[in-house]
Design an enzyme around this catalytic site. Structure first.
Site, short mmCIF file in Angstrom:
data_model
loop_
_atom_site.label_atom_id
_atom_site.label_comp_id
_atom_site.label_asym_id
_atom_site.label_seq_id
_atom_site.Cartn_x
_atom_site.Cartn_y
_atom_site.Cartn_z
N ASP A 70 7.83 9.28 -4.77
CA ASP A 70 6.75 10.01 -4.13
C ASP A 70 5.49 9.23 -4.41
O ASP A 70 5.21 8.88 -5.56
CB ASP A 70 6.62 11.45 -4.63
CG ASP A 70 5.81 12.27 -3.65
OD1 ASP A 70 6.32 12.50 -2.52
OD2 ASP A 70 4.66 12.64 -3.95
N HIS A 127 13.66 9.23 3.68
CA HIS A 127 13.97 8.87 5.05
C HIS A 127 12.93 7.87 5.56
O HIS A 127 12.92 7.53 6.73
CB HIS A 127 14.01 10.12 5.94
CG HIS A 127 15.19 11.00 5.64
ND1 HIS A 127 16.22 11.22 6.54
CD2 HIS A 127 15.54 11.68 4.53
CE1 HIS A 127 17.12 12.02 5.99
NE2 HIS A 127 16.72 12.33 4.77
N ARG A 139 4.77 0.71 -6.83
CA ARG A 139 6.21 0.95 -6.85
C ARG A 139 6.88 0.05 -7.89
O ARG A 139 7.74 0.48 -8.65
CB ARG A 139 6.75 0.69 -5.43
CG ARG A 139 8.10 1.25 -5.15
CD ARG A 139 8.32 1.43 -3.64
NE ARG A 139 7.50 2.49 -3.11
CZ ARG A 139 6.43 2.31 -2.34
NH1 ARG A 139 6.07 1.11 -1.96
NH2 ARG A 139 5.72 3.34 -1.96
N GLY A 151 2.51 2.27 6.24
CA GLY A 151 1.51 3.27 5.84
C GLY A 151 0.10 2.71 5.81
O GLY A 151 -0.39 2.14 6.79
N TYR A 152 -0.56 2.85 4.66
CA TYR A 152 -1.97 2.48 4.52
C TYR A 152 -2.17 1.02 4.12
O TYR A 152 -3.29 0.62 3.79
CB TYR A 152 -2.62 3.39 3.46
CG TYR A 152 -2.60 4.86 3.83
CD1 TYR A 152 -3.65 5.44 4.53
CD2 TYR A 152 -1.52 5.68 3.49
CE1 TYR A 152 -3.63 6.79 4.87
CE2 TYR A 152 -1.48 7.03 3.83
CZ TYR A 152 -2.55 7.57 4.52
OH TYR A 152 -2.53 8.90 4.87
N ASP A 153 -1.11 0.22 4.11
CA ASP A 153 -1.21 -1.17 3.65
C ASP A 153 -2.33 -1.98 4.33
O ASP A 153 -2.99 -2.77 3.65
CB ASP A 153 0.13 -1.90 3.85
CG ASP A 153 1.12 -1.59 2.74
OD1 ASP A 153 0.70 -1.10 1.68
OD2 ASP A 153 2.33 -1.84 2.94
N LYS A 186 10.02 2.52 2.49
CA LYS A 186 10.38 2.72 1.07
C LYS A 186 11.83 2.32 0.81
O LYS A 186 12.14 1.74 -0.23
CB LYS A 186 10.22 4.18 0.70
CG LYS A 186 8.80 4.64 0.58
CD LYS A 186 8.86 6.05 0.11
CE LYS A 186 7.53 6.71 0.06
NZ LYS A 186 7.69 8.11 -0.32
#
Ligand code: IMP
Length: 206
Positions: free
Chosen positions: A76, A16, A188, A160-162, A20
């Protein structure tokens, strides 16, 4: 396994997380593989009870296949900070709190590193990609990208943490970088390449 995925296949992306969904859809599209998100199909997110990226990816992919009857892929992933013993690791999403606020999560990393008084800013992203099949075993592949952390965060791209992660060999953070370049070198992409090598056959070699 070769031929499980081919041009014309449709895959459920069992997440969700919009960041991603976008990155995975962009990886599969050029190979003629269509994607649907678990959110768009109204599938519920299972609890991530595994203690590794691979186990959690498998749980998510198998839940999406069970709910849809279709091939499903789950990612994940997370950030491992060397000086923090690999944290946040599989808890990367949870460090964002209930509102998934990654500025708070990035601040926590910076605070914990400062409290340790260490100059070690090494970190890596890890991604496990699981492909679940309606009638067949689930396959899991992992990819990793090494880098260093910067403070303060830089850039508004990615997710996110980018904004605090600079991949090895580059000066821009994933948050500043052209998304195509991030996609080329990311954890990824590395997991994706292994998945494709094991499962994808185009018309010529199927
Ligand atoms: P998951 O949905 O449990 O796999 O959560 C993974 C979390 O790790 C995400 O919410 C992000 O915070 C972080 N993460 C994973 N991949 C990336 C990435 O490519 N860039 C930035 N953060 C990432």
């Amino acid at each position: 396994m070769l031929g499980t995925l081919r041009p014309g296949s449709t895959l459920v992306i069992a997440t969700h997380n919009e960041g991603k969904v976008r990155e995975l859809a962009e990886l599969f599209a050029p190979l003629g593989i269509a994607t649907l998100s678990a959110g768009a199909l109204g599938l519920k997110e299972p609890e991530e009870t595994g203690d590794s990226f691979a186990e959690n990816a498998k749980i998510k992919a198998e839940a999406a296949t069970a709910g849809s009857g279709m091939l499903a892929v789950a990612d994940d992933s997370g950030l491992e900070v060397t000086a923090l013993g690999g944290a946040p690791g599989i808890h990367s999403a949870r460090w964002g709190g209930p509102n998934k606020d990654f500025s708070l999560a990035m601040e926590r990393i910076n605070r914990e590193l400062e409290a340790l008084g260490t100059a070690d800013r090494r970190a890596n992203f890890v991604c496990a990609l699981a492909l679940a099949q309606p009638a067949g075993e689930t396959l899991v592949f992992t990819g990793k990208v090494d880098g260093t952390l910067v403070w303060p965060p830089r850039g508004t791209r990615g997710f996110g943490y980018d904004p605090i992660f600079v991949p090895e060999g580059y000066t821009e953070t994933f948050g500043e970088m052209d998304p195509e370049l991030k996609n080329d070198l990311s954890h990824r992409m590395r997991a994706f390449e292994k998945l494709m090598l094991a499962t994808y056959a185009d018309g010529d070699d199927a």
